[in-house]
Design a protein around this motif. Structure first.
Motif, PDB file in Angstrom:
ATOM      1  N   SER A  19       0.813  -1.217   0.000  1.00 46.00           N
ATOM      2  CA  SER A  19       0.000   0.000   0.000  1.00 46.00           C
ATOM      3  C   SER A  19       0.844   1.263   0.000  1.00 46.00           C
ATOM      4  O   SER A  19       0.404   2.305  -0.492  1.00 46.00           O
ATOM      5  CB  SER A  19      -0.932   0.001   1.225  1.00 46.00           C
ATOM      6  OG  SER A  19      -1.808  -1.103   1.182  1.00 46.00           O
ATOM      7  N   ARG A  25       1.099   1.430  -4.748  1.00 49.82           N
ATOM      8  CA  ARG A  25      -0.008   2.162  -4.118  1.00 49.82           C
ATOM      9  C   ARG A  25      -1.009   2.655  -5.152  1.00 49.82           C
ATOM     10  O   ARG A  25      -2.206   2.745  -4.888  1.00 49.82           O
ATOM     11  CB  ARG A  25       0.523   3.321  -3.286  1.00 49.82           C
ATOM     12  CG  ARG A  25       1.248   4.411  -4.048  1.00 49.82           C
ATOM     13  CD  ARG A  25       1.799   5.436  -3.069  1.00 49.82           C
ATOM     14  NE  ARG A  25       2.520   6.527  -3.708  1.00 49.82           N
ATOM     15  CZ  ARG A  25       3.730   6.941  -3.338  1.00 49.82           C
ATOM     16  NH1 ARG A  25       4.368   6.334  -2.348  1.00 49.82           N
ATOM     17  NH2 ARG A  25       4.304   7.966  -3.943  1.00 49.82           N
ATOM     18  N   GLU A 300       7.194   6.884   3.066  1.00 51.06           N
ATOM     19  CA  GLU A 300       6.877   5.459   2.978  1.00 51.06           C
ATOM     20  C   GLU A 300       7.248   4.747   4.263  1.00 51.06           C
ATOM     21  O   GLU A 300       6.497   3.898   4.765  1.00 51.06           O
ATOM     22  CB  GLU A 300       7.612   4.835   1.796  1.00 51.06           C
ATOM     23  CG  GLU A 300       7.104   5.315   0.442  1.00 51.06           C
ATOM     24  CD  GLU A 300       7.880   4.669  -0.687  1.00 51.06           C
ATOM     25  OE1 GLU A 300       8.264   3.491  -0.551  1.00 51.06           O
ATOM     26  OE2 GLU A 300       8.115   5.341  -1.703  1.00 51.06           O
ATOM     27  N   ALA A 360      -2.480   3.859   1.123  1.00 47.29           N
ATOM     28  CA  ALA A 360      -2.056   4.221  -0.236  1.00 47.29           C
ATOM     29  C   ALA A 360      -2.320   5.699  -0.520  1.00 47.29           C
ATOM     30  O   ALA A 360      -1.469   6.406  -1.072  1.00 47.29           O
ATOM     31  CB  ALA A 360      -2.791   3.341  -1.252  1.00 47.29           C
TER      32      ALA A 360
END
Length: 740
Positions: A19, A25, A300, A360
């Protein structure tokens, strides 16, 4: 990734990595958008299926449901639904009024606007419809009130589907005088079962749109106040909307293949549950993501760390709610049983969306999601003293006093509900009385009250007379009048319904009798009379077929089913929740008192709600479904907040002993979990804008219970008990703190 991702105690989940990935994503977002777009037309079809509630309030395997099945299968006209038109003139019905009733009946016959019409009759004529050889319908004397102020006309239809009933009642009301009266002062009320169903459906017209609009507005306001960022307020709502559309599409698929049914009540509660619980799950990830952005430079990395630390709590909380909803499938009451699978599906889809789609989207937006309050990198900043830090310090210093005080308060509120309240009758089901309720009141005041909703009695022909005499001529019988209306058709054989009654009865033709009660058929007194009438009828039938159905009997069977369902669903639901908590915490002691505290807040909500309804709102009667719905939602969702807190306690216990872990967890989660509690409470509070008293009561009690759980149980009682018990919380686990 960095050290946060490398935590050996909680490795990154594959879902969180996918995700948050730079390319993957976008795949996640695209898949969810595609599924939602495919589901949009199915959501509309689900609404159409939910519009028909003709079977919703029956009880699986009950005598009244068997009566309906027999009539559908063995009688030429099937299950007839009646609309009763009550013409009322306070000074007395005139000859012109009688001619108006006849003219209205003929106009309705010619209009073709009433689906599956079988007969329209006034006190003076049968305007249209076939004459059954056995027909002994009441004549003018029984359709005219003793004081000559009311006359009744009857419209019979073979189809009891809700859309057809709505169409028929609308057509009737277009032709007859209004309830306010025509130019001559003649008033007409459309009542009977068809009138009741049409008014109930009209009261819920647009319920999903109203709930959706109010819920989104309330949640948007709360999210803006919490995060002071328009994007981060809109993102969780967008995720929930997409998840809801996907759920509606899948739910329609389940209904279309016959695996379950759906009603308007179910779709309304689905909206409330998904938006409330779903926003809460999103809040946990958003709050943890913001915290991680202060520790990690890479977006991230921050999202993977946030997801891996919140996923177990969200998954466990979702599993508890899904399990609690699936337990409803054990119910005999159709409205309760059909709700379970669809609500469980909604929560499961919401958990998936929260753990995939939300990460995401947030990773794509990065720090911009929190604009203008963008979190800065502050890896070494010292924590400031906060409100929840002071609360945690108080709990740590005075756990015994706090636990005793909160327990006493909750117990006192629960004791206020001892003794219960009478059940709502139909006239009390609406916050403002519609046409059908006022019509029933006119009939009750001037007629045999049961005329608007007669009992339907299926009986073997050879003992029909005996049963009729026993029910109408016995001492103190509540049955005022009873007349045969139809004979069964088709081949003879073992009587339908015999196995349902546990007997083998003689092969015979069957008769339907309609029986009018001397009392309001929607009152608790009428419901209480059903088992006595069934016993009298059984004795008179002497082993032959006799079954009692109709609206009054359906109400009795529903009440009995709710009592049986409660005795089954409550212990099974509690056992399931206990197992999930024990697995999550690897302990027994903490899950036991957590469940006990949530039950206490449930009792508090019912008790205090009873006081408020009776003495402040002037509504001493209670919806029979209220305790079950309140239990399911308050226990399942109340445990959710404790799961969020307990998972953080378990996490902090890896570095500290239990007492310190509790206070640190309370300090760090107090704000977000309280916000989640307010969001969910506000969502259920939207039920109070609806015109049905039952939904108002459910919304009020669940909202009150969620607030009590948020501010008393989760914030004070559970932490105080955890501090008092210390390491004994984790019995039989022997895990100890690992400082680091």
């Amino acid at each position: 990734m960095g050290s946060k991702v490398g935590d050996p105690m909680r490795p990154p989940t594959r879902a969180s990595v996918i995700s948050a990935g730079r390319r993957s994503r976008w795949v996640v977002i695209t898949v969810w958008l595609a599924l939602a777009m495919l589901a949009v037309p199915l959501q509309a079809r689900l609404g159409e299926r939910a519009a028909d509630e003709s079977e919703t309030f029956l009880v699986r395997g009950s005598e009244s449901a068997t009566v309906k099945q027999i009539i559908d299968e063995r009688f030429r006209r099937g299950s007839e639904t009646a609309a009763v038109i009550a013409y009322f003139r306070e000074s007395g019905i005139t000859a012109d009024d009688g001619r108006r009733a006849d003219a209205d009946a003929l106009a309705l016959c010619r209009s073709g606007a009433i689906p599956n019409l079988t007969m329209i009759a006034t006190p003076y004529q049968r305007a249209c419809g076939e004459t059954d050889p056995l027909d002994m319908s009441p004549g003018a004397s029984l359709l005219t009130s003793p004081d000559d102020t009311v006359i009744l006309s009857t419209v019979l239809m073979t189809d009891d589907s809700t859309p057809d009933i709505e169409q028929a009642v609308a057509a009737i009301r277009d032709i007859v005088p209004s309830a306010a009266g025509d130019e001559s002062g003649l008033r007409a009320f459309v009542t009977g079962r068809a009138g009741f169903e049409a008014d109930r459906k009209a009261a819920l017209e647009g319920i999903n749109g109203t709930l959706l609009a109010v819920t989104i507005a309330v949640l948007l306001l709360l999210l803006l106040l919490t995060y002071r960022s328009p994007l981060v307020a809109l993102v969780p709502l967008a995720v929930v909307v997409l998840a809801y559309l996907v759920t509606a599409g899948l739910a329609y698929g389940l209904v279309a293949v016959g695996l379950t049914e759906v009603s308007g009540q179910t779709t309304a509660i689905l909206i409330v549950l998904m938006f409330g619980a779903g926003t809460d799950y999103c809040l946990l990830i958003v709050a943890r993501f913001r915290d991680e952005l202060r520790r990690a430079r890479d977006v991230e990395e921050a999202m993977v760390a946030a997801a891996q630390r919140t996923a177990p709590a969200i998954f466990s909380a979702g599993a508890i709610v899904v399990g609690a909803m699936l337990v409803l499938a054990l119910a005999d009451f159709n409205a309760m049983r059909e709700m379970g699978p669809i609500l469980a599906l909604g929560v499961a889809i919401m958990v998936c969306a929260g753990l995939t789609l939300l990460p995401a989207v947030l990773t794509t937006l990065g720090r911009r999601a929190f604009w203008p309050a963008v979190p800065r990198l502050e890896p070494e900043s010292a924590p400031a003293v906060t409100f929840w830090g002071r609360v945690a310090g108080l709990v740590h210093a005075r756990p015994g006093v706090i636990a005793a005080a909160v327990t006493a308060l909750l117990a006192a509120g629960a004791l206020a509900g001892i003794g219960g309240r009478p059940a709502l009758d139909f006239s009390e089901s609406f916050r403002e009385a519609p046409d059908s309720v006022r019509g029933q009141q006119v009939i009750r005041d001037h007629f045999i009250p049961g005329r608007a909703a007669p009992l339907r009695i299926v009986v073997a022909q050879e003992v029909g007379g005996k049963v009729q005499s026993a029910l109408t001529q016995g001492p103190h019988t509540p049955v005022a009048d009873m007349h045969a209306v139809a004979r069964s058709v088709g081949a003879d054989g073992d009587s339908p319904g015999a196995e349902a009654q546990g007997q083998r009865r003689s092969a015979t033709d069957l008769l339907i009798f309609d029986a009018d009660l001397r009392m309001d058929p929607f009152s608790e007194q009428a419901t209480d009379a059903v088992p006595v009438l069934r016993e009298v009828a059984e004795r008179a039938a002497d082993g032959h077929t006799v079954l009692i159905g109709g609206t009054v009997a359906e109400n009795y069977d529903a009440r009995q089913a709710l009592e049986r369902d409660t005795r089954l669903i409550v212990p099974v639901g509690l056992a399931l929740i206990l197992v999930v908590l024990a697995v999550l915490l690897r302990a027994v002691v903490m899950p036991l008192y957590v469940i006990a505290t949530v039950i206490l807040s449930f009792g508090f909500a019912l008790g205090v709600g009873s006081l408020i309804f009776t003495h402040i709102l002037g509504q001493p009667a209670s919806d029979p479904n209220l305790p079950m719905y309140a239990f399911i939602f308050l226990v399942a969702l109340g445990v959710d907040y404790n799961v969020f807190l307990l998972s953080r306690i378990s996490e902090r216990r890896r570095q500290h002993e239990t007492r310190r872990a509790v206070t640190e967890a309370l300090e760090r989660t107090g704000g977000v979990i309280t916000s989640a509690g307010l969001v969910l409470a506000a969502t259920f509070a939207t039920l109070m804008v609806l015109p049905m008293e039952a939904l108002f009561q459910i919304g009020f009690v669940v909202t009150l219970g969620l607030l009590a759980d948020t501010f008393l149980v989760r914030a004070l009682l559970v932490p105080a008990l955890a501090v008092m018990l210390g390491e004994r919380n984790w019995w039989p686990s022997r895990q100890t703190a690992t400082p680091g």
